[in-house]
Motif scaffolding. Sequence first.
Motif, PDB file in Angstrom:
ATOM      1  N   ASP A  69       0.856  -1.186   0.000  1.00  0.00           N
ATOM      2  CA  ASP A  69       0.000   0.000   0.000  1.00  0.00           C
ATOM      3  C   ASP A  69       0.892   1.235   0.000  1.00  0.00           C
ATOM      4  OD1 ASP A  69      -2.043   1.874   0.362  1.00  0.00           O
ATOM      5  OD2 ASP A  69      -3.223   0.430   1.523  1.00  0.00           O
ATOM      6  N   THR A 127      -2.865   1.664  -4.458  1.00  0.00           N
ATOM      7  CA  THR A 127      -3.110   3.024  -3.986  1.00  0.00           C
ATOM      8  C   THR A 127      -4.511   3.493  -4.370  1.00  0.00           C
ATOM      9  OG1 THR A 127      -2.272   5.293  -4.084  1.00  0.00           O
ATOM     10  CG2 THR A 127      -2.158   4.027  -6.101  1.00  0.00           C
ATOM     11  N   LYS A 139      -7.287   1.080  -5.643  1.00  0.00           N
ATOM     12  CA  LYS A 139      -8.313   0.598  -4.707  1.00  0.00           C
ATOM     13  C   LYS A 139      -9.638   1.338  -4.992  1.00  0.00           C
ATOM     14  CE  LYS A 139      -5.881   1.599  -1.036  1.00  0.00           C
ATOM     15  NZ  LYS A 139      -5.437   1.716   0.376  1.00  0.00           N
TER      16      LYS A 139
END
Length: 360
Positions: free
Chosen positions: A42, A70, A93
């Motif tokens: 992430d 991200t 995401k």
Amino acid sequence: MALKYFQRALDKEFSIYVATDANAGLDILEAHGDAIGVVVSDQRMPGLSGVELLKKVRRNWPHIVRILTTAYADLDDAIEAVNAGEIFRYITKPWETKALRAEMKQAASMFRLQQERTELIREKMSVWQRLIQLGRLRDLIVMGGSVNTLRYGDAAVAAYLQDHVTANQNDDLASSRHLDLWQLTETEISRTLSFVSQVVTRIVDIANRDEPFATVIDAERLQQLVADAFPNVTIADRDRVPHIRGAEPVLTRLLEELATATGRPTDPVSIHPAHDDTAVSFSIPCAVLPTDSGLTSSDAAGLMASYLLAFHHGGRLELETSQDRRRYMVTLPADPVSAHPKPLSSGWLAPLLVRLEGWD
């Protein structure tokens, strides 16, 4: 929650390690990095950002395929990381399970392709390295047989190689910077010419002398000649040490070159009778082999000259190794004119090539 979702989506197809922050991820990589093919990070985490973490991964585990996940708000960072080569690609995401699996399969395929490419390059370099080593052996043998004013040059080179050829020879062999065959060939020619030039420079004035081995050298004079080259000399069984017929310039150069090659050891060099008192031997300690940096390195040129001069004098030079002690033994016959080294047997080179390859 994201970690659980990720595992649930992929754990049937992949072995997965998870970490809640960058430091925990680095700990996992330290322990299992060689077995990991893909890292997904992430961008926003406690401590390091995802890009910062993946930069470390690229530096320390370059074989790993790196993916950044991200939100849309951080796309600029992800795009910049892709363009800079820090990551393979990015995944936005929220994740969609089918797309996530497809991305991971592509990353795994990329990892396997990279591994196959690395293995092919390794095999290619291994072949080139062996060709280089075989070429160096050939060049040394040709050099030994070409100095026709020295006696038994081929036998001297054979002895040098038998003492020093190893499977893990620490030579400056072909590496990833030498993927151009012509550049590699030019480099090898330059290296060989430099080595031959250094050896010939050391022996040419001796080799061109037309002097018979007529000087009679007794034990006292022999000890003096050795002491001129080495700081610490002892003589055993002085009365049994035979007078030898020789050429003092040859002996002087031989001892001087060998002293330089072995670093002028402070441990005693011993002189003693050999072969039923028909020859004399010098035992010379050696902490570091001149050939540790390569058979044709500049450090080894003086050692090669020593072998050539010892055999020219009808004698031998050989390396003796026992446990952690290494010594060079110089053996000189009382009558060098009638002394002849053992002829090279057919196929003498084959065991060296097997040793070079490290085959069982």
